[in-house]
Enzyme design. Structure first.
Site, PDB file in Angstrom:
ATOM      1  N   ASP A 106     -18.115  45.385  61.284  1.00 48.29           N
ATOM      2  CA  ASP A 106     -17.023  46.282  60.941  1.00 48.29           C
ATOM      3  C   ASP A 106     -17.097  46.534  59.427  1.00 48.29           C
ATOM      4  O   ASP A 106     -17.812  45.854  58.696  1.00 48.29           O
ATOM      5  CB  ASP A 106     -15.654  45.720  61.373  1.00 48.29           C
TER       6      ASP A 106
HETATM    7  C1  BGC Z   1     -12.354  49.948  61.710  1.00 47.78           C
HETATM    8  C2  BGC Z   1     -13.400  50.306  62.735  1.00 47.78           C
HETATM    9  C3  BGC Z   1     -14.018  51.623  62.388  1.00 47.78           C
HETATM   10  C4  BGC Z   1     -14.627  51.526  61.018  1.00 47.78           C
HETATM   11  C5  BGC Z   1     -15.344  52.769  60.559  1.00 47.78           C
HETATM   12  C6  BGC Z   1     -12.888  50.047  60.304  1.00 47.78           C
HETATM   13  O1  BGC Z   1     -11.869  49.941  59.370  1.00 47.78           O
HETATM   14  O2  BGC Z   1     -11.866  48.658  61.969  1.00 47.78           O
HETATM   15  O3  BGC Z   1     -12.830  50.314  64.007  1.00 47.78           O
HETATM   16  O4  BGC Z   1     -14.967  51.989  63.338  1.00 47.78           O
HETATM   17  O5  BGC Z   1     -13.583  51.248  60.087  1.00 47.78           O
HETATM   18  O6  BGC Z   1     -14.489  53.796  60.286  1.00 47.78           O
END
Ligand code: BGC
Length: 766
Positions: A302
């Site tokens: 993540d």
């Molecule tokens: C989120 C993810 C997301 C990623 C990219 C993160 O803050 O937890 O679910 O895919 O950002 O945008």
């Protein structure tokens, strides 16, 4: 010192002290590495890998956020310049948040035409509920219990995103959550592992289709592995501590099903699970996912979650965090800059085995091959297709259909709904009724503001009545969260009197209240989950003027609306339904669509009941009236019952269940049949639900668990016999060792239109 050990490595003439992570830097065992060559893609991947330098391999494991106006001047300084340099040197394997054919082509061209090996980028994007045309938030879609519709919704989202140059979505989020305070419940399928598992599969199939190499399918990503929805107190990014039974029986099943459905990527999570940050968890990523389950796609971290292991006070610095992440099984680094900066030296210093880098790169290259990016890196980049597909009528129709199916009728006293189409005076009240942005919900980064059909516009399409609109009061928006909300006058009641006048002069009042689309989602946890701002007061004030109110909720999570349930005759759960929201809601209000949604998450009476969920355990202190009223498992100020249970939802018709029959065909096959009758006057759909209770087992089991459902449409007075089959997959559970077992004994079944179904029978498994 107990956690780490130190290696002395002689490098050139200098002796330097190099630290490698110890206890949790387990390298992979044999069954966790990439499966051995089986097809031609593997041969191609291996041939390419053999030509790559260590730096180029690590580059494939590096993902950057879109970093400059790619069609504008090339950046010469700052972070963007640095990323741009990396892209040109082949040190970037993927980018996210670059969108649109023109922009994607710019970056793809650099990767393909200017780097030594010309390996195409994989372009990722959060296509969570639609791309430019927005579909209902995933929690709302889950309320449809319509797997075909959910699959189609993912399919059209993939098609629209692919037409814009996207190859990969960071969806579906398959995190189970029991806590409506958590803002991201809007992004999942609710509280139940059985329903969420089927929805996970539908979404993966919808995004990926049968052939990933087609230009209208994209790779999916099951996230966040694992436990993110169980953050303590519903506070985003908070600590997660769950036992083995919950991990295996509740949290893992949707992920496992997504893997079995062929999902090509996983994303790990920000949270720690039982003391280990998910991003650094060998147990989750190598042992379970890549080992036991044999997952052959890749794991992206993540956003910045490798670095966050330092904030968790697990890794001491970025180098160690990178080491923990790769050793634990993370393959691609989203925005931590950890792999690109640290991995080469970790390999050279013997802290990371190069075979793990090779394994990660093979997984990433494989998915790129599967997407067809090596055959034609520009295959997703066609301006004509982009123009034709984005916002097309077909996609608008699909999201409208999904939106109608997602609506849940919560209350309808005296058949106040559907509204009459002619001769009525209707007062429409609430800021959300006239909002063209809020219905787009939280994950709508490719959509333009003000592009949703508002409820006001939807209702204006029905011209037989007189319609008067009054705002009444503002809602809190996600953009105006504390401390900025202090400067926004959300306590302004100056609109109340106009709203009251409109209500006084109306036959029916429709009030659209709840929370703004940006008040749920990531980072949007709430400690109170009622109507925001002064909307509750507005509701009570208008009620004094006219009791004939239809309350339409707009929200991304279950809300505490006990007062409304007691007083307001009709309540419609209208979520954040996307681009076509207003049309969907108006069609339901006017009876052109008979609602059939059922709640995928329990609605609490008050926030103190949270976490509240239907598939809870029994306690040693159930209510025993003979023993008095105090010493049993309860609250002294609110009952144990929810406001609305999981699986609940009404229709403009009514349904009856009868003739429940259970037959044990074999130890692995039990059939349950029931007669479902449309007992009302209009055609309607019902989700017939089957719940199972394992009465006594070697570990305590939930009071009931959903194990089957069927969405059935019936004409008035029509009946249908529905037959459910229970087999190994439904009859057993995971024990405290994570082992799936089926035990003999007595089981109870409950069948009906919600999780509190009372029609019941028992059977014995020998
Ligand atoms: C989120 C993810 C997301 C990623 C990219 C993160 O803050 O937890 O679910 O895919 O950002 O945008």
């Amino acid at each position: 010192m107990k956690k780490f050990f130190y290696l002395m490595i002689i490098s050139g003439l200098q002796g330097i002290l190099v630290s490698c992570g110890g206890a949790n830097a387990k390298s992979s065992n044999q069954n966790t590495v990439y499966p051995k060559e089986v097809d031609s893609i593997d041969l191609k991947v291996n041939a390419l890998l053999a030509r790559m330098t260590l730096e180029e391999k690590i580059g494939q494991m590096n993902q950057y956020n879109g970093f400059w106006d790619v069609t504008g001047p090339v950046p010469s300084e700052g972070d963007a310049a640095h990323k741009y340099e990396h892209l040109k040197k082949g040190l970037v394997g993927s980018m996210l948040n670059v969108k649109g054919v023109k922009e994607v082509r710019e970056v793809q061209k650099i990767a393909v035409e200017e780097t030594r090996l010309g390996i195409p980028l994989i372009i990722g994007f959060d296509v969570i509920h639609g791309y430019k045309t927005i579909s209902p938030i995933p929690l709302a879609e889950a309320a449809s219990w319509d797997l075909e519709a959910i699959k189609l919704s993912a399919q059209v989202a993939a098609e629209e995103a692919a037409a814009s140059g996207i190859n990969w979505t960071f969806a579906p989020m398959v995190d189970i959550s029991r806590d409506a305070r958590w803002g991201r419940v809007m992004e999942g399928a609710g509280e139940d592992p059985y329903l969420a598992t089927l929805i996970a599969v539908a979404r993966v199939q919808g995004f990926q289709g049968d052939d990933l190499s087609l230009a209208n399918t994209i790779a999916a990503c099951a996230k966040h592995f694992v436990g993110y929805g169980f953050a303590e107190a519903g506070k985003d990014y908070n600590t997660v501590d769950v036992g083995t039974l919950t991990l295996y029986n509740v949290l893992l099943p949707p992920f496992k099903a997504a893997k079995e459905a062929g999902v090509r990527t996983f994303m790990n999570a920000f949270n720690e699970l039982n003391g280990i940050p998910a991003t650094g968890s060998t147990f989750l990523q190598r042992d379970i996912l890549k080992g036991e389950w044999g997952f052959d796609g890749f794991m992206v971290t993540d956003w910045g979650s490798i670095n966050e292991m330092i904030a968790h006070r697990y890794a001491e610095n970025r180098r160690q965090a990178a080491e923990f992440a790769i050793n634990a099984g993370a393959d691609m680094d989203m925005e931590s800059y950890a792999f690109v900066n640290e991995l080469a030296s970790l390999v050279k210093d013997g802290c990371v085995d190069e075979s793990l880098i090779d394994d990660a790169v093979k997984r990433i290259l494989r998915v790129k091959y599967e997407l067809g990016l090596f055959d034609d890196p520009y295959k997703y980049l066609n301006e004509t297709v982009e123009k034709e597909v984005i916002g097309s009528k077909r996609i608008q129709d699909a999201v409208l259909d999904m939106a109608k199916k997602s609506i849940v009728l919560l209350k309808n006293e005296n058949n106040i709904l559907p509204l009459k189409k002619n001769g009525q005076k209707i007062a429409l009240i609430g800021a959300l009724a006239n909002d063209k942005t809020s219905p787009l919900g939280s994950w709508r980064i490719a959509a333009d503001d003000e592009t949703a059909i508002s409820v006001l516009e939807g209702m204006q399409a029905y011209t037989g009545n007189t319609l008067i609109y009054e705002k009444g009061a503002d809602v809190v928006t996600g953009e105006t969260l504390f401390p900025k909300e202090l400067t926004l006058n959300i306590s302004d009641k100056s609109g109340f009197s106009a709203a009251v006048t409109a209500a006084e002069n109306a036959d029916v009042v429709v009030m659209v209240l709840g929370e703004h689309g940006l008040n749920s989602g990531e980072g949007r946890s709430r400690s109170e989950i009622g109507l925001t701002g002064v909307q509750q007061e507005l509701l009570e004030t208008v009620y004094k003027a006219n009791k004939n109110i239809v309350l339409v909720l707009n929200n991304g999570r279950p809300l505490t609306i006990e007062w409304a349930d007691e007083h307001i005759p009709a309540i419609v759960e209208g979520w954040h339904l996307g681009t076509q929201s207003g049309h969907a809601i108006a069609q339901v209000l006017y009876g052109d669509y008979n609602p059939s949604g059922k709640l995928p998450m329990t609605f609490p009476k008050n926030v103190g009941q949270v976490p509240i969920y239907y598939n809870h355990k029994s306690t040693g202190r159930p209510l025993d009236p003979g023993q008095g009223e105090v010493f049993w498992s309860h609250y002294t100020d609110v009952s144990n019952a929810p406001l609305y249970p999981f699986g609940y939802g009404l229709s403009y018709t009514s349904f009856g269940y009868s003739d429940l029959k259970v037959e044990v065909v074999s130890n692995d096959k039990v059939t349950v049949s029931v007669k479902l009758t449309n007992t009302g006057d209009v055609k309607g759909k019902e989700v017939a639900q089957l719940y199972l209770r394992d009465e006594f087992a070697s570990v305590t089991r939930p009071v009931r668990e959903l194990k089957g459902f069927e969405l059935v449409e019936l004409n008035p007075k029509e009946s249908k016999i529905i037959t459910f089959t229970l087999s190994h997959a439904e009859l057993g559970f995971y024990d405290n060792n994570g082992k799936y077992i089926v035990e003999p004994g007595t089981f109870s079944v409950f069948v009906g239109g919600s999780s509190d179904a009372t029609l019941t029978s028992k059977f014995e498994l020998k």
